[in-house]
Design an enzyme around this catalytic site. Structure first.
Site, PDB file in Angstrom:
ATOM      1  N   ASP A 229      -7.785 -12.824 -15.289  1.00 46.49           N
ATOM      2  CA  ASP A 229      -6.459 -13.423 -15.422  1.00 46.49           C
ATOM      3  C   ASP A 229      -5.560 -12.889 -14.328  1.00 46.49           C
ATOM      4  O   ASP A 229      -5.641 -11.709 -13.965  1.00 46.49           O
ATOM      5  CB  ASP A 229      -5.849 -13.097 -16.790  1.00 46.49           C
TER       6      ASP A 229
ATOM      7  N   TYR B  42       9.924   9.014  -2.783  1.00 47.48           N
ATOM      8  CA  TYR B  42       8.512   8.752  -3.074  1.00 47.48           C
ATOM      9  C   TYR B  42       7.841  10.006  -3.654  1.00 47.48           C
ATOM     10  O   TYR B  42       7.165   9.946  -4.678  1.00 47.48           O
ATOM     11  CB  TYR B  42       7.802   8.304  -1.796  1.00 47.48           C
ATOM     12  N   GLY B  43       8.033  11.157  -2.972  1.00 43.74           N
ATOM     13  CA  GLY B  43       7.417  12.399  -3.443  1.00 43.74           C
ATOM     14  C   GLY B  43       7.889  12.759  -4.847  1.00 43.74           C
ATOM     15  O   GLY B  43       7.100  13.158  -5.704  1.00 43.74           O
TER      16      GLY B  43
HETATM   17  N1  LIG Z   1      -2.392   4.670   1.007  1.00 44.64           N
HETATM   18  C1  LIG Z   1      -2.058   5.921   0.836  1.00 44.64           C
HETATM   19  O1  LIG Z   1      -2.038   6.723   1.795  1.00 44.64           O
HETATM   20  C2  LIG Z   1      -1.741   6.425  -0.545  1.00 44.64           C
HETATM   21  C3  LIG Z   1      -1.872   7.798  -0.785  1.00 44.64           C
HETATM   22  C4  LIG Z   1      -1.588   8.276  -2.063  1.00 44.64           C
HETATM   23  C5  LIG Z   1      -1.196   7.415  -3.056  1.00 44.64           C
HETATM   24  N2  LIG Z   1      -1.066   6.077  -2.799  1.00 44.64           N
HETATM   25  C6  LIG Z   1      -0.629   5.211  -3.891  1.00 44.64           C
HETATM   26  O2  LIG Z   1      -1.614   4.227  -4.102  1.00 44.64           O
HETATM   27  C7  LIG Z   1      -1.026   3.104  -4.747  1.00 44.64           C
HETATM   28  C8  LIG Z   1      -1.512   1.839  -4.069  1.00 44.64           C
HETATM   29  O3  LIG Z   1      -1.018   1.810  -2.745  1.00 44.64           O
HETATM   30  P1  LIG Z   1      -1.934   1.349  -1.533  1.00 44.64           P
HETATM   31  O4  LIG Z   1      -2.184   2.531  -0.698  1.00 44.64           O
HETATM   32  O5  LIG Z   1      -3.075   0.553  -2.017  1.00 44.64           O
HETATM   33  O6  LIG Z   1      -0.871   0.453  -0.726  1.00 44.64           O
HETATM   34  P2  LIG Z   1      -0.769  -1.121  -0.508  1.00 44.64           P
HETATM   35  O7  LIG Z   1      -2.005  -1.615   0.144  1.00 44.64           O
HETATM   36  O8  LIG Z   1       0.523  -1.316   0.186  1.00 44.64           O
HETATM   37  O9  LIG Z   1      -0.702  -1.708  -1.984  1.00 44.64           O
HETATM   38  C9  LIG Z   1       0.466  -1.596  -2.784  1.00 44.64           C
HETATM   39  C10 LIG Z   1       0.344  -2.518  -3.968  1.00 44.64           C
HETATM   40  O10 LIG Z   1       1.522  -2.378  -4.782  1.00 44.64           O
HETATM   41  C11 LIG Z   1       2.022  -3.674  -5.066  1.00 44.64           C
HETATM   42  N3  LIG Z   1       3.465  -3.664  -5.220  1.00 44.64           N
HETATM   43  C12 LIG Z   1       4.396  -3.134  -4.377  1.00 44.64           C
HETATM   44  N4  LIG Z   1       5.631  -3.442  -4.798  1.00 44.64           N
HETATM   45  C13 LIG Z   1       5.481  -4.189  -5.922  1.00 44.64           C
HETATM   46  C14 LIG Z   1       6.396  -4.838  -6.805  1.00 44.64           C
HETATM   47  N5  LIG Z   1       7.733  -4.807  -6.615  1.00 44.64           N
HETATM   48  N6  LIG Z   1       5.896  -5.514  -7.869  1.00 44.64           N
HETATM   49  C15 LIG Z   1       4.562  -5.595  -8.069  1.00 44.64           C
HETATM   50  N7  LIG Z   1       3.653  -5.011  -7.260  1.00 44.64           N
HETATM   51  C16 LIG Z   1       4.116  -4.327  -6.204  1.00 44.64           C
HETATM   52  C17 LIG Z   1       1.609  -4.533  -3.868  1.00 44.64           C
HETATM   53  O11 LIG Z   1       1.527  -5.890  -4.262  1.00 44.64           O
HETATM   54  P3  LIG Z   1       2.528  -7.067  -3.799  1.00 44.64           P
HETATM   55  O12 LIG Z   1       3.119  -6.679  -2.486  1.00 44.64           O
HETATM   56  O13 LIG Z   1       1.643  -8.276  -3.737  1.00 44.64           O
HETATM   57  O14 LIG Z   1       3.525  -7.154  -4.899  1.00 44.64           O
HETATM   58  C18 LIG Z   1       0.225  -3.985  -3.579  1.00 44.64           C
HETATM   59  O15 LIG Z   1      -0.731  -4.626  -4.379  1.00 44.64           O
HETATM   60  C19 LIG Z   1       0.488   3.319  -4.671  1.00 44.64           C
HETATM   61  O16 LIG Z   1       0.961   3.760  -5.924  1.00 44.64           O
HETATM   62  C20 LIG Z   1       0.636   4.407  -3.630  1.00 44.64           C
HETATM   63  O17 LIG Z   1       1.786   5.166  -3.843  1.00 44.64           O
HETATM   64  C21 LIG Z   1      -1.340   5.580  -1.571  1.00 44.64           C
END
Ligand SMILES: NC(=O)c1ccc[n+]([C@@H]2O[C@H](COP(=O)([O-])OP(=O)(O)OC[C@H]3O[C@@H](n4cnc5c(N)ncnc54)[C@H](OP(=O)(O)O)[C@@H]3O)[C@@H](O)[C@H]2O)c1
Length: 265
Positions: A62, A159-160
Site C-alpha cells: 500500500d 538535526y543533532g
Molecule cells: N544518509 C545519512 O548520512 C544518514 C546518517 C544517519 C541517519 N540518517 C537518517 O536516515 C533517515 C533516512 O534518510 P536518508 O539518508 O535515506 O535520506 P534521503 O535519501 O534524503 O531520504 C529521506 C526520506 O525522508 C522522507 N521525508 C523527508 N521529509 C519528509 C516529509 N516532510 N514528509 C514525509 N517524508 C519525508 C523523504 O521522502 P519525500 O521527500 O518523498 O517526502 C525520503 O523518503 C533519516 O531519518 C536520516 O536522518 C541518514
C-alpha cells in the site's frame, strides 16, 4: 485495497520509503516476505517501488503519500491504516532530514518542519501503532536515528538534537518493553550514501568513510534478529567516535564536531 489478509503475513509500515534508507528497509522487508506500507511525499516514487516489490516478491503493498511535517499526519496515517485493515507488525520510522549551517541562519519555518518530521511524527506514529506492534507475534519498532545524536552537533544543531531525542525515546521504550515480544531498536548510521546531503542543502560534512544503504539495512536486521537493542551504531569507526564523544570533555567533542561539519581546519 491491495493489502492481503493482514493476519497472515507480517506488515511493515515504513516512512521515508521514497528514497535512501527507507527504500532499502522496504525492499528488505518485502524480500523477507512482509507486506509493506510505503509512506513519503513523493507518490510517484512510492508507486514505482510498490510495483517493483509486488512483482519481485509477490507481497501486498500500500502507498500512503503523506507530508509528515503536517501535525495531523500521524493520526491521518493511523486512521488510514485502520480503514485498510492493516495491523502493523513492524514500524520503521525512517523519514527525516537535516539542515546544514549556523543555527542563527536557519529559517524558523524549516526548523519547525524539521522537528515535526524528525521528532514529532516518529514519536506519535510509534505511540499510535504501539498496540498493534505489541500484539504482533514478532513486532518491530525500528527508529532511524543517527551518530549526529550521540553528541551536540554544531552546524547541524537542530538535526543533532532531534536525533538525540529519537535515541533517548527509543531506549526508554526498549526498557519499558523488555520481556515483551516487541523488538525495539534505535539504529544510528554515520554518513551514508543517500539523498540526505542534497536535502540538507550542503556539501558533504563527513567524518570517516561513507557507508552504503545495504550496510545499514543489513546491520539493522542483524541487530533486530539478535534482539540487541536498544541502540545500534553502525560501523567500527562510528562506534569508536561515539565512545570517544561519551568520555571526552564536552568542549573537545564540540570542537571536533565543529571542525568536521564546518570544514574548518
Ligand atoms: N544518509 C545519512 O548520512 C544518514 C546518517 C544517519 C541517519 N540518517 C537518517 O536516515 C533517515 C533516512 O534518510 P536518508 O539518508 O535515506 O535520506 P534521503 O535519501 O534524503 O531520504 C529521506 C526520506 O525522508 C522522507 N521525508 C523527508 N521529509 C519528509 C516529509 N516532510 N514528509 C514525509 N517524508 C519525508 C523523504 O521522502 P519525500 O521527500 O518523498 O517526502 C525520503 O523518503 C533519516 O531519518 C536520516 O536522518 C541518514
Amino acid at each position: 485495497m491491495t493489502q492481503s489478509d493482514p493476519t497472515r503475513r507480517p506488515v511493515a509500515v515504513i516512512t521515508g520509503a521514497s528514497s535512501g534508507l527507507g527504500r532499502g528497509y522496504a525492499t528488505e522487508f518485502a524480500a523477507r516476505g512482509a507486506d509493506v506500507v510505503l509512506i513519503a511525499r513523493r507518490a510517484e516514487r512510492l508507486e514505482e517501488l510498490a510495483a517493483t516489490l509486488r512483482s519481485l516478491h509477490g507481497v501486498a503493498v500500500d502507498v500512503l503519500p503523506a507530508d509528515l511535517a503536517d501535525p495531523a499526519a500521524p493520526q491521518v496515517i493511523a486512521d488510514r491504516l485502520g480503514e485498510l485493515g492493516v495491523r502493523a507488525t513492524a514500524l520503521v520510522n525512517c523519514a527525516g532530514f537535516g539542515t546544514a549551517g549556523l543555527f542563527e541562519n536557519e529559517d524558523p519555518a524549516r526548523i519547525a518542519q524539521e522537528i515535526a518530521v524528525d521528532v514529532t511524527a516518529p514519536t506519535l506514529l510509534a505511540r499510535l501503532l504501539m498496540p498493534d506492534l505489541l500484539a504482533a507475534e514478532r513486532g518491530i519498532l525500528l527508529m532511524v536515528s543517527s551518530t549526529a545524536g550521540h553528541q551536540p552537533t554544531p552546524n547541524l544543531a537542530v538535526y543533532g538534537a532531534s536525533k538525540a531525542f529519537v535515541t533517548s525515546l527509543t531506549a526508554a521504550i526498549w526498557r519499558e518493553n523488555r520481556g515483551s515480544r516487541l523488538r525495539v531498536l534505535a539504529v544510528c548510521p554515520g554518513p551514508t550514501a543517500t539523498e540526505f546531503f542534497e536535502a540538507a542543502d550542503s556539501r558533504q560534512f563527513v567524518v570517516g568513510r561513507i557507508g552504503t544503504i545495504a550496510e545499514v539495512v543489513s546491520a539493522s536486521f542483524t541487530a533486530l534478529d539478535r534482539h540487541s537493542g536498544p541502540v545500534r551504531t553502525i560501523g567500527f569507526g562510528n562506534i569508536a567516535r561515539s565512545v570517544g564523544a561519551k568520555f571526552a570533555p564536552r568542549r573537545l567533542t564540540l570542537m571536533v564536531g565543529d571542525k568536521a561539519t564546518s570544514g574548518k581546519k
